[in-house]
Design a protein around this motif. Structure first.
Motif, short mmCIF file in Angstrom:
data_model
loop_
_atom_site.label_atom_id
_atom_site.label_comp_id
_atom_site.label_asym_id
_atom_site.label_seq_id
_atom_site.Cartn_x
_atom_site.Cartn_y
_atom_site.Cartn_z
N GLN A 257 12.17 7.75 -5.36
CA GLN A 257 10.84 8.08 -5.83
C GLN A 257 10.83 8.57 -7.28
O GLN A 257 9.79 8.56 -7.92
CB GLN A 257 10.13 9.10 -4.92
CG GLN A 257 10.77 10.44 -4.86
CD GLN A 257 11.67 10.60 -3.66
OE1 GLN A 257 12.21 9.63 -3.14
NE2 GLN A 257 11.86 11.82 -3.22
N ASN B 11 6.37 1.75 -8.66
CA ASN B 11 7.01 2.70 -7.76
C ASN B 11 5.92 3.62 -7.21
O ASN B 11 5.44 4.50 -7.93
CB ASN B 11 8.07 3.52 -8.50
CG ASN B 11 8.86 4.42 -7.58
OD1 ASN B 11 8.51 4.63 -6.44
ND2 ASN B 11 9.95 4.97 -8.10
N PRO B 12 5.54 3.43 -5.94
CA PRO B 12 4.50 4.29 -5.37
C PRO B 12 4.97 5.73 -5.14
O PRO B 12 4.19 6.58 -4.74
CB PRO B 12 4.13 3.61 -4.05
CG PRO B 12 5.25 2.70 -3.74
CD PRO B 12 5.93 2.37 -5.03
N ARG B 13 6.26 5.99 -5.39
CA ARG B 13 6.84 7.32 -5.31
C ARG B 13 6.75 7.95 -3.92
O ARG B 13 6.64 9.15 -3.76
CB ARG B 13 6.26 8.25 -6.37
CG ARG B 13 6.45 7.69 -7.77
CD ARG B 13 6.32 8.71 -8.84
NE ARG B 13 6.41 8.10 -10.15
CZ ARG B 13 7.55 7.76 -10.76
NH1 ARG B 13 8.68 7.97 -10.18
NH2 ARG B 13 7.54 7.21 -11.96
N ASP B 14 6.83 7.08 -2.90
CA ASP B 14 6.84 7.58 -1.52
C ASP B 14 8.26 7.66 -0.96
O ASP B 14 8.46 8.14 0.14
CB ASP B 14 5.96 6.71 -0.62
CG ASP B 14 6.45 5.27 -0.48
OD1 ASP B 14 7.49 4.92 -1.07
OD2 ASP B 14 5.77 4.50 0.21
N GLY B 15 9.24 7.19 -1.73
CA GLY B 15 10.62 7.24 -1.31
C GLY B 15 11.00 6.16 -0.31
O GLY B 15 12.13 6.11 0.14
N GLN B 16 10.07 5.30 0.04
CA GLN B 16 10.31 4.26 1.04
C GLN B 16 10.24 2.85 0.49
O GLN B 16 11.00 1.99 0.88
CB GLN B 16 9.29 4.39 2.18
CG GLN B 16 9.38 5.71 2.91
CD GLN B 16 10.70 5.87 3.64
OE1 GLN B 16 11.16 4.97 4.31
NE2 GLN B 16 11.32 7.02 3.49
N TRP B 17 9.29 2.58 -0.40
CA TRP B 17 9.03 1.24 -0.89
C TRP B 17 9.08 1.18 -2.40
O TRP B 17 8.72 2.15 -3.08
CB TRP B 17 7.65 0.75 -0.44
CG TRP B 17 7.53 0.60 1.03
CD1 TRP B 17 7.00 1.51 1.90
CD2 TRP B 17 7.98 -0.48 1.82
NE1 TRP B 17 7.09 1.04 3.19
CE2 TRP B 17 7.69 -0.20 3.16
CE3 TRP B 17 8.62 -1.69 1.53
CZ2 TRP B 17 7.99 -1.06 4.20
CZ3 TRP B 17 8.92 -2.55 2.56
CH2 TRP B 17 8.62 -2.24 3.88
#
Length: 56
Positions: free
Chosen positions: A3, A24-30
């Motif tokens: 993220q 980078n949506p900064r959710d740590g997943q995608w």
């Protein structure tokens, strides 16, 4: 921590492809990535698909 990675960071995926982050949506997943040096449409990849950060 994925993220925290900025746009333009290059990554190696588990299949060996080198890609760069375009969003980078900064959710740590995608992450939204495209092949390094390409203008192809972005694709979503899951954090578990990232194998390593290349030397920069």
């Amino acid at each position: 921590m994925l993220q925290d990675l900025p746009l333009g960071t290059r990554l190696i995926l588990k299949g060996g492809a080198e890609v760069e982050i375009v969003e980078n949506p900064r959710d740590g997943q995608w992450l939204f990535v495209r092949p390094a040096g390409s203008s192809d449409d972005p694709e979503m990849v899951f954090a578990a698909d990232v194998a390593e950060l290349p030397e920069q």
